[in-house]
Design an enzyme around this catalytic site. Sequence first.
Site, PDB file in Angstrom:
ATOM      1  CB  SER A  63       7.257  -0.051   8.592  1.00 47.73           C
ATOM      2  OG  SER A  63       6.081  -0.732   8.927  1.00 47.73           O
ATOM      3  CE  LYS A  66       5.463   0.162  12.492  1.00 49.01           C
ATOM      4  NZ  LYS A  66       4.891  -0.154  11.200  1.00 49.01           N
ATOM      5  CE1 TYR A 188       1.816   1.655  12.695  1.00 49.94           C
ATOM      6  CE2 TYR A 188      -0.101   0.873  11.478  1.00 49.94           C
ATOM      7  CZ  TYR A 188       1.229   0.744  11.821  1.00 49.94           C
ATOM      8  OH  TYR A 188       1.983  -0.285  11.301  1.00 49.94           O
ATOM      9  CE1 TYR A 240       8.718  -4.172  11.737  1.00 44.77           C
ATOM     10  CE2 TYR A 240       9.159  -4.477   9.409  1.00 44.77           C
ATOM     11  CZ  TYR A 240       8.672  -3.715  10.443  1.00 44.77           C
ATOM     12  OH  TYR A 240       8.150  -2.498  10.166  1.00 44.77           O
ATOM     13  CB  VAL A 258       4.879  -3.575   3.365  1.00 42.27           C
ATOM     14  CG1 VAL A 258       5.219  -4.537   4.480  1.00 42.27           C
ATOM     15  CG2 VAL A 258       3.805  -2.601   3.755  1.00 42.27           C
TER      16      VAL A 258
HETATM   17  O1  DON Z   1       0.852  -1.838   9.708  1.00 44.73           O
HETATM   18  C1  DON Z   1       0.938  -2.187   8.534  1.00 44.73           C
HETATM   19  O2  DON Z   1       0.545  -3.292   8.213  1.00 44.73           O
HETATM   20  C2  DON Z   1       1.577  -1.328   7.462  1.00 44.73           C
HETATM   21  N1  DON Z   1       0.852  -0.185   7.166  1.00 44.73           N
HETATM   22  C3  DON Z   1       2.993  -1.016   7.728  1.00 44.73           C
HETATM   23  C4  DON Z   1       3.727  -2.250   7.613  1.00 44.73           C
HETATM   24  C5  DON Z   1       5.115  -2.161   7.184  1.00 44.73           C
HETATM   25  O3  DON Z   1       5.559  -1.370   6.374  1.00 44.73           O
HETATM   26  C6  DON Z   1       5.915  -3.216   7.758  1.00 44.73           C
HETATM   27  N2  DON Z   1       7.178  -3.217   7.177  1.00 44.73           N
HETATM   28  N3  DON Z   1       7.984  -3.703   6.640  1.00 44.73           N
END
Ligand code: DON
Length: 304
Positions: A63, A66, A188, A240, A258
């Site tokens: 993320s 983003k 994405y 978040y 993540v």
């Molecule tokens: O959309 C998702 O589930 C992941 N590829 C990205 C999520 C993510 O890194 C959320 N962050 N903390």
Amino acid sequence: MNYSAILETIKNEIAPYARLGHQADYIPALARVNPDQFGICLQTLDGETCAIGDADVRFSIQSISKVFSLALALHFEGEGLWTRMGREPSGSAFNSLVQLEYEHGIPRNPLINAGALVTADVLLAHLDHPEEFFIDFLRTLSGNPSIGYNIEVAVSEHSCGYMNAAIANLLKHYGNIHGDLERVLHLYFMMCAVEMSCRDLAHAFLPFANHQQPFRYDGIALTTSQIKRMNAIMQTCGFYDEAGEFSYLVGLPGKSGVGGGIAAICPSRYAIAVWSPRLNAKGNSIMGMKALELFTTLTAESIF
Ligand code: DON
């Protein structure tokens, strides 16, 4: 300021946290990463670089991507972007569906998944080859021409990306995705699957700390005011439902992923990136959060 000594102190002080938490395992390819790694890299606007641990090991930025896609979307759409998404903290998990339905397909902000899917749709409308453009943009920002996508991670996430598919479908239902759904999801997942090291990320985030020089990379220009606003969004929405906690403990605009990475900036001072795969219940790196908390405490340099 003796940053090298401070980073060494941090490395020692966070040792007791080394085995807490678990790496993300909802994407099979991420579950295979060795969780016992830690790296940190500081890049100052004066040109000083300090790195320790696994600062040159590449990891999945997830993320954190983003922030970069938001920079591109702001360049292309300007203030018009805010007709398609808000800029309020969500207080919810990054992949929450509930709020999106209540708010009729307008994502709370660009740093939750729903917002980033709309941003991907924006990039698809402006670029013929968005995947190539995006990676070239990151190569320029980081100064590292060898960074790239981990296709295995992107495919792995796509194969079990039911929540993201659900969010994308809801957005489409409300008319907030204009292009092809599968194409939006592909872009994405690819953006999430970029691999960079802490050193790459610290370099790539430095322009967001630089309020003296206009942001101009690969023909992408952002005004000082737009940079200021991106930082405001990172501060309020970058973690978040743990954005308040990160502000309280660390006090810098930043963004987590993540994969265990966190990148943050101190306006007019520095960019810093930290990585350790073990996450807390909110999906943020445990050692990463602790290291940044210690960094802003020991340096007394934060935005507050
Ligand atoms: O959309 C998702 O589930 C992941 N590829 C990205 C999520 C993510 O890194 C959320 N962050 N903390």
